[in-house]
Every structure is written in structure tokens, then in C-alpha cells.
Design an enzyme around this catalytic site. Structure first.
Site, mmCIF file in Angstrom:
data_model
loop_
_atom_site.group_PDB
_atom_site.id
_atom_site.type_symbol
_atom_site.label_atom_id
_atom_site.label_comp_id
_atom_site.label_asym_id
_atom_site.label_seq_id
_atom_site.Cartn_x
_atom_site.Cartn_y
_atom_site.Cartn_z
ATOM 1 N N PHE A 136 0.829 -1.202 0.000
ATOM 2 C CA PHE A 136 0.000 0.000 0.000
ATOM 3 C C PHE A 136 0.864 1.253 0.000
ATOM 4 O O PHE A 136 1.871 1.320 0.723
ATOM 5 C CB PHE A 136 -0.866 0.071 1.266
ATOM 6 C CG PHE A 136 -1.818 -1.064 1.460
ATOM 7 C CD1 PHE A 136 -3.147 -0.947 1.063
ATOM 8 C CD2 PHE A 136 -1.410 -2.244 2.071
ATOM 9 C CE1 PHE A 136 -4.050 -1.979 1.268
ATOM 10 C CE2 PHE A 136 -2.304 -3.288 2.283
ATOM 11 C CZ PHE A 136 -3.627 -3.148 1.877
ATOM 12 N N ASP A 137 0.454 2.238 -0.765
ATOM 13 C CA ASP A 137 0.942 3.593 -0.580
ATOM 14 C C ASP A 137 0.309 4.131 0.703
ATOM 15 O O ASP A 137 -0.674 3.576 1.209
ATOM 16 C CB ASP A 137 0.558 4.443 -1.791
ATOM 17 C CG ASP A 137 0.982 5.905 -1.662
ATOM 18 O OD1 ASP A 137 2.006 6.178 -1.007
ATOM 19 O OD2 ASP A 137 0.261 6.760 -2.195
ATOM 20 N N GLY A 138 0.850 5.245 1.214
ATOM 21 C CA GLY A 138 0.277 5.846 2.414
ATOM 22 C C GLY A 138 -0.755 6.906 2.092
ATOM 23 O O GLY A 138 -1.966 6.668 2.128
#
Length: 278
Positions: A136-138
Site C-alpha cells: 500500500f501507498d500511504g
């Protein structure tokens, strides 16, 4: 435990029809990995009966017989959704994640408050059959876009100053929070039974290792969330890291990072949320 629902469009699970069969689509390895997690949950003692529920949303109702046949041929334990208006269906089944190659439907799902992402056709590396790996990206994915909005409207230095000023304040959570929270709950089921978890999560973010990273980690702690590994890349390309960890899927709100994943043989999924997509 209420089963978590993952909804997948038929255009993502299967490719274009070839004769009487549908080849495996871009979401197929991810779905098979989810089914592997289901099997591991059934093997726990005591077993977990309510698990992951995968719902297939047909792109067209004209080939229902062929879809059912391919589900059986590929030995998939999934159900086909009833025919209803798209958003009515999502509100009924309440998925924590919806995946499709149809960007319009994904945007509709995001707008209605569901976690969703657009998948893309391409050539991908092989995936682990024993561990579900999700990256996941943040900002704009697990977190809100509040910090990205500062960067876009005021520039990089203003972003750094904002993160220093807000270091002690956690970020609001983003559109894929429900899916991530569900993975954490599933991991705990294995941990509580002293079993190795078949789920491995990654945070792969452009945030740097100082105040931006501290704020991200504080957000995890205050929401009782954990990730197995975190990569704070300080603006470096994400593709090379993703190529090494080989997730079944990587979620990002910026198409440039999704493209970087695709160029490195990784399934990238675009989350059309927030200031980066206005």
C-alpha cells in the site's frame, strides 16, 4: 466474525473470452491468494468458519453460463452477484474492496465511500502461492490526502514544515482503511493461535524517514494497525522496491507509481481518490 467481502469485476478476474473459455485476468493471482488464506483459516484449530467472501460482479449478463463454467474449471470458491444497479449492489454486499478494469465504476465506488481500485492489463511476474503479499501507498490510500493537498497547493517546503508541525498528530485514514484493517484482523487470528500468518503487508511510501515517517507511524499506532514492513523512499521510485518484494497487488493514488509497478512486473492498482485525482 463477519466475513469480509471482496468484490471483483469479471473483466478483472478473467481476460477476453477465447472460444469457450476465459483466460486468467489481472486479478486472478490475487483472488487465488485470498482463497489460499481461506484454506489456511479452515485449517486453524479451532477453525474459523466465516472468512473472506469473494463476489464476482459480471461485466455482462450475456455469458453467465460461460462464467459459471470457468469458475468451476478454475476451482474458484466465489459467488456471482445478482443483477442490480451497480451502486445498489455495492451497498447491499458492502465490500471492503472493489477491483475492476473499468475506471468509471471504480470512481463511482470511491465516490460512494467504498475502497476501490482500477487494475490494468500487462505482463506480470509470478507470485507466491503460500503468502498473500499486499503493498500500500500511504497518503491517498491508507491515509487521507490532507498532507498531499498541502504539497500540491503550497509546495515541498510547506509540506515538510506541515509534517514537522503536525508530527504529534495522526493522519485521518484513507479509502483503503477497511481492507487494511481486515487484513490486520486476519493476521491476528493466526498470531493468537501461534501460527505463521499467510498474509504479509507492506507500506511503500514516498515519505521521507524524518517527521513524515514519524507521523505515518503514529497514525498506525493510534489506530492499532500494524504493517509487516515499511519503506520510506524519500521520493525515490517505488518500482525497484516492488520488484523485490513481489506483492500480489500494490495500491497507489498516483498513476505514475502504478505505472512504475507495472514496468517492474508488479500488479499496480490505481485508487482514484483525493487531490492527486482532481
Amino acid at each position: 466474525m463477519t466475513p469480509l467481502v471482496i468484490a471483483v469485476s469479471s473483466c478483472a478476474l478473467f481476460g477476453q473470452k477465447e472460444g469457450e473459455t476465459y483466460p486468467k485476468g489481472v486479478a486472478f493471482p490475487f483472488v487465488k491468494a485470498l482463497e489460499m488464506v481461506n484454506q489456511r483459516l479452515r485449517e486453524l484449530k479451532p477453525a474459523v468458519r466465516e472468512r473472506i467472501k469473494i463476489v464476482l460482479i459480471p461485466t455482462s449478463r450475456q455469458d453467465m453460463d460461460h462464467l459459471n463454467k470457468n469458475i468451476k474449471n478454475y476451482n474458484l470458491n466465489i459467488e456471482i452477484a445478482q443483477e442490480k444497479p451497480f451502486l445498489d449492489l455495492l451497498h447491499e454486499i458492502k465490500p471492503v474492496l472493489y477491483l475492476s478494469t473499468n475506471s468509471h465504476n471504480v470512481k463511482e465506488a470511491i465516490g460512494a465511500g467504498f475502497g476501490a481500485a482500477t487494475m490494468f492489463l500487462g505482463d506480470y511476474d509470478n507470485h507466491s502461492a503460500e503468502v498473500l503479499r499486499v503493498a500500500f501507498d500511504g497518503d491517498g490510500v491508507l491515509f487521507s490526502d490532507e498532507s498531499e493537498r498541502v504539497y500540491k497547493e503550497k509546495g515541498l517546503q510547506a509540506f515538510f514544515q506541515n509534517e514537522r508541525d503536525q508530527e504529534g498528530t495522526s493522519l485521518a485514514l484513507g479509502p483503503l482503511r477497511g481492507f487494511f484493517e481486515s487484513l490486520v484482523v486476519l493476521q491476528l487470528l493466526f498470531k493468537d493461535r501461534k501460527e505463521n500468518s499467510p498474509i504479509h503487508t507492506y507500506l511503500v511510501t514516498s515519505r521521507g524517514p524524518t517527521s513524515p515517517a514519524l507521523r505515518a507511524l503514529k497514525t498506525f499506532r493510534e489506530n492499532s494497525l500494524e504493517t509487516n514492513e515499511a519503506f520510506f523512499l524519500n521520493g525515490a521510485p517505488k518500482g525497484p522496491v516492488l520488484k523485490i518484494i513481489k506483492p500480489h497487488i500494490f495500491f497507489d493514488d498516483q498513476k505514475v507509481h502504478v505505472d512504475g509497478a507495472l514496468q517492474n512486473g508488479v500488479v499496480g492498482a490505481h485508487v482514484p481518490y483525493g487531490v492527486r485525482n482532481e
